[in-house]
Enzyme design. Structure first.
Site, PDB file in Angstrom:
ATOM      1  N   LYS A 173       0.830  -1.204   0.000  1.00 40.21           N
ATOM      2  CA  LYS A 173       0.000   0.000   0.000  1.00 40.21           C
ATOM      3  C   LYS A 173       0.865   1.256   0.000  1.00 40.21           C
ATOM      4  O   LYS A 173       1.793   1.374   0.798  1.00 40.21           O
ATOM      5  CB  LYS A 173      -0.929  -0.020   1.216  1.00 40.21           C
ATOM      6  CG  LYS A 173      -1.872  -1.220   1.211  1.00 40.21           C
ATOM      7  CD  LYS A 173      -2.666  -1.329   2.498  1.00 40.21           C
ATOM      8  CE  LYS A 173      -1.783  -1.681   3.671  1.00 40.21           C
ATOM      9  NZ  LYS A 173      -2.563  -1.958   4.903  1.00 40.21           N
ATOM     10  N   THR A 204      -8.178   8.901   9.365  1.00 41.22           N
ATOM     11  CA  THR A 204      -7.829   7.663   8.656  1.00 41.22           C
ATOM     12  C   THR A 204      -7.582   6.507   9.628  1.00 41.22           C
ATOM     13  O   THR A 204      -6.894   5.546   9.286  1.00 41.22           O
ATOM     14  CB  THR A 204      -6.576   7.885   7.791  1.00 41.22           C
ATOM     15  OG1 THR A 204      -5.504   8.353   8.638  1.00 41.22           O
ATOM     16  CG2 THR A 204      -6.831   8.906   6.695  1.00 41.22           C
ATOM     17  N   GLY A 206      -7.768   3.185  11.264  1.00 38.86           N
ATOM     18  CA  GLY A 206      -8.281   1.879  10.874  1.00 38.86           C
ATOM     19  C   GLY A 206      -8.322   1.597   9.393  1.00 38.86           C
ATOM     20  O   GLY A 206      -8.925   0.609   8.965  1.00 38.86           O
ATOM     21  N   THR A 207      -7.662   2.408   8.574  1.00 34.61           N
ATOM     22  CA  THR A 207      -7.741   2.207   7.126  1.00 34.61           C
ATOM     23  C   THR A 207      -7.117   0.877   6.695  1.00 34.61           C
ATOM     24  O   THR A 207      -7.641   0.189   5.821  1.00 34.61           O
ATOM     25  CB  THR A 207      -7.056   3.359   6.367  1.00 34.61           C
ATOM     26  OG1 THR A 207      -5.743   3.556   6.904  1.00 34.61           O
ATOM     27  CG2 THR A 207      -7.845   4.650   6.513  1.00 34.61           C
ATOM     28  N   GLY A 208      -5.987   0.510   7.307  1.00 28.41           N
ATOM     29  CA  GLY A 208      -5.336  -0.748   6.932  1.00 28.41           C
ATOM     30  C   GLY A 208      -6.181  -1.956   7.281  1.00 28.41           C
ATOM     31  O   GLY A 208      -6.323  -2.892   6.478  1.00 28.41           O
ATOM     32  N   CYS A 209      -6.750  -1.937   8.476  1.00 28.31           N
ATOM     33  CA  CYS A 209      -7.648  -3.027   8.890  1.00 28.31           C
ATOM     34  C   CYS A 209      -8.838  -3.128   7.946  1.00 28.31           C
ATOM     35  O   CYS A 209      -9.231  -4.226   7.525  1.00 28.31           O
ATOM     36  CB  CYS A 209      -8.162  -2.775  10.312  1.00 28.31           C
ATOM     37  SG  CYS A 209      -6.894  -2.529  11.557  1.00 28.31           S
TER      38      CYS A 209
END
Length: 267
Positions: A173, A204, A206-209
């Site tokens: 990412k 932003t 928690g975007t990866g989760c």
């Protein structure tokens, strides 16, 4: 209905971890289940404490699900201890789910080290070979590869290095780059690129989760990898565009924006 499992840590503020994963699963119309690996005290301003769940309880949670319910996809998030990683890998080798997405959560946005440094090599050794796809961001990829990543070319080289660690596919990412947000998918043969314009928001959390859970849900729904990545990228982009100014720090994304819009709850 497809059944999807998240193995991750709990976020009491609801923006990341297990809570974000279950919201994302629901938004995609799949049935969400969870194995909690750790309980965190966190909010939009940071992570303040972590209590790891014991190896035996983690094993029993996984066993309870797989002995009763067919699992169409597994997402692995926060796993901070060597024994946690080992028991997860043991159980997944036992039950052999076809779709495993590994999000190598290592450092929170506030700089809190969620992954015990001693566990980094164990995660790479034990979980990456089980993964259909691994989804590191740039700081995580730098930890994994010991490389400095500042350009798309360096992202490509890091993706190759992570692929060599055993994952069948790598989604690196690019949200930490200064230009537009470009994610790179590498399948061991070729690269695919997924780009969106950068969204001007601080919210932003928690975007990866959320992205890895959206990817897991789409794979469970039967979409081919490139389409699943594209749909997950579209979902998280919308969630960030309509993120929520909740709390005093970095607010969460809006997991249910499209559903609320269809229901007439928002304009």
């Amino acid at each position: 209905m497809k059944k999807v499992l998240t193995i991750a840590g709990s976020d009491c503020s609801g923006g990341a971890g297990i809570q974000a994963d279950l919201k994302t699963f629901s938004a995609h119309g799949v049935y969400g289940m969870s194995v909690i690996t750790a309980v965190t005290a966190q909010n939009t301003q940071g992570v303040f404490a972590v209590q790891d769940i014991s190896r035996d309880v983690i094993a029993k949670q996984i066993e309870a699900i797989f002995e009763d319910i067919e699992v169409d996809g597994v997402k692995i998030g926060m796993v901070s201890q060597v024994q946690t990683i080992e028991v997860i890998s043991e159980q997944l080798r036992r039950y052999k789910p076809q779709t495993i997405v590994v999000d190598p959560v290592m450092v929170s946005k506030s700089g809190y080290h969620l992954l015990n440094p001693e566990a980094e090599s164990t995660l790479i050794k034990e979980l990456l070979p089980l993964a259909m796809i691994v989804t590191p961001n740039i700081p995580e990829a730098e930890v994994m590869t010991k490389m400095s990543i500042n350009t798309l070319k360096q992202m490509e080289e890091a993706s190759k290095a992570i692929y060599q660690m055993g994952a069948k596919n790598v989604l690196l990412k690019g949200g930490h780059l200064e230009d537009d947000s470009t994610d790179i998918l590498y399948d061991g043969r070729e690269f695919s690129y997924f780009s969106t314009s950068r969204i001007a928001t601080k919210n932003t959390h928690g975007t990866g989760c959320t992205l890895s859970s959206a990817l897991t849900a789409n794979l469970a729904l039967g979409y081919h990898l490139n389409e699943a990545v594209s749909r997950a990228k579209e979902y998280i982009t919308t969630a960030i565009q309509h993120s929520l100014a909740i709390g005093k720090g970095v607010g969460p994304t809006h997991h249910f924006y499209e559903l609320y819009k269809k229901a007439g709850l928002i304009e």
